[in-house]
Design a protein around this motif. Structure first.
Motif, PDB file in Angstrom:
ATOM      1  N   LYS A  54       0.793  -1.196  -0.114  1.00  0.00           N
ATOM      2  CA  LYS A  54       0.168   0.108  -0.143  1.00  0.00           C
ATOM      3  C   LYS A  54       0.924   1.270   0.120  1.00  0.00           C
ATOM      4  N   THR A  55       0.296   2.249  -0.527  1.00  0.00           N
ATOM      5  CA  THR A  55       0.920   3.649  -0.632  1.00  0.00           C
ATOM      6  C   THR A  55       0.454   4.458   0.336  1.00  0.00           C
ATOM      7  N   LEU A  56       1.335   4.990   1.194  1.00  0.00           N
ATOM      8  CA  LEU A  56       0.811   6.040   2.397  1.00  0.00           C
ATOM      9  C   LEU A  56       1.493   7.299   2.146  1.00  0.00           C
ATOM     10  N   MET A  57       0.855   8.108   2.565  1.00  0.00           N
ATOM     11  CA  MET A  57       1.571   9.559   2.460  1.00  0.00           C
ATOM     12  C   MET A  57       1.556  10.032   4.198  1.00  0.00           C
ATOM     13  N   PHE A  58       2.803  10.330   4.318  1.00  0.00           N
ATOM     14  CA  PHE A  58       2.941  11.090   5.862  1.00  0.00           C
ATOM     15  C   PHE A  58       3.458  12.335   5.756  1.00  0.00           C
ATOM     16  N   CYS A  59       3.265  13.107   6.956  1.00  0.00           N
ATOM     17  CA  CYS A  59       3.808  14.358   6.920  1.00  0.00           C
ATOM     18  C   CYS A  59       4.879  14.310   8.078  1.00  0.00           C
ATOM     19  N   ILE A  60       5.930  15.290   7.937  1.00  0.00           N
ATOM     20  CA  ILE A  60       7.248  15.235   8.514  1.00  0.00           C
ATOM     21  C   ILE A  60       7.119  16.625   9.445  1.00  0.00           C
ATOM     22  N   ASN A  61       7.467  16.272  11.017  1.00  0.00           N
ATOM     23  CA  ASN A  61       7.767  17.202  11.773  1.00  0.00           C
ATOM     24  C   ASN A  61       6.285  18.158  11.937  1.00  0.00           C
ATOM     25  N   MET A  89       0.629  10.627   9.779  1.00  0.00           N
ATOM     26  CA  MET A  89      -0.323  10.364   8.481  1.00  0.00           C
ATOM     27  C   MET A  89      -0.782  11.902   8.003  1.00  0.00           C
ATOM     28  N   ALA A  90      -0.598  11.783   6.715  1.00  0.00           N
ATOM     29  CA  ALA A  90      -1.144  12.956   6.060  1.00  0.00           C
ATOM     30  C   ALA A  90      -2.525  12.940   6.001  1.00  0.00           C
ATOM     31  N   ASN A  91      -2.962  14.307   6.082  1.00  0.00           N
ATOM     32  CA  ASN A  91      -4.609  14.667   5.808  1.00  0.00           C
ATOM     33  C   ASN A  91      -4.879  13.863   4.540  1.00  0.00           C
ATOM     34  N   PRO A  92      -5.920  13.375   4.743  1.00  0.00           N
ATOM     35  CA  PRO A  92      -6.462  12.732   3.244  1.00  0.00           C
ATOM     36  C   PRO A  92      -6.650  13.775   2.134  1.00  0.00           C
TER      37      PRO A  92
END
Length: 158
Positions: free
Chosen positions: A46-53, A86-89
């Motif tokens: 699966k491909t997940l997007m996450f935000c850093i700091n 986790m990034a905002n969808p």
């Protein structure tokens, strides 16, 4: 055609498309793909997007097996950050150009730092979203890494 498929064709990367009827009631898009296609979940990623700091637009991509959970500490370390979430969808969809449940690591609007779980490195082939729900693409992890400039790194804990 999706941007992911167009990218693979343009770059002449060997791949096989796998289409299936997506059930909107299924709890997990990735596990649904593994079940419907009759695949070992360790081969479907699966491909997940996450935000850093804590910065919502400072994004990176994690590609992990559908039967695993992303370890956010390892994701932060991979992206050279102190923390990850986790990034905002909505932001993930706008940034990638894909809808949640169909986000492909290929053909995104913007090339983001991309990390593939180390479990994929030794595989001949694996499966990722081809850019929409109900469509996966089979390809070599090394080819995906070249196209996305991804690094193989630990991203999950057993």
């Amino acid at each position: 055609m999706t941007p992911a498929i167009n990218t693979l064709k343009k770059k002449k990367v060997a791949h096989v498309l796998h289409q299936y009827d997506h059930d909107p009631k299924h709890e997990s898009y990735g596990m649904e793909a593994a079940e419907v296609l009759g695949l070992d979940p360790s081969l479907v990623f699966k491909t997940l997007m996450f935000c850093i700091n804590g910065e919502p637009r400072n994004l990176a991509v994690a590609i992990i097996p559908v039967d695993k959970k992303l370890n956010l500490k390892l994701a932060a370390k991979a992206a050279r950050g102190k923390k990850a979430e986790m990034a905002n969808p909505d932001i993930a969809q706008k940034t990638s150009g894909y809808i949640v449940g169909g986000i492909s690591p290929l053909g995104q609007k913007k090339l983001l730092p991309t990390f593939v779980d180390e479990s994929a490195e030794g595989l001949d082939k694996f499966y990722v979203s081809a850019g929409k729900r109900g469509l996966d693409v089979e390809l070599a992890p090394s080819d995906l890494a070249k196209l996305t400039r991804a690094q193989f790194i630990p991203l999950t804990l057993d």
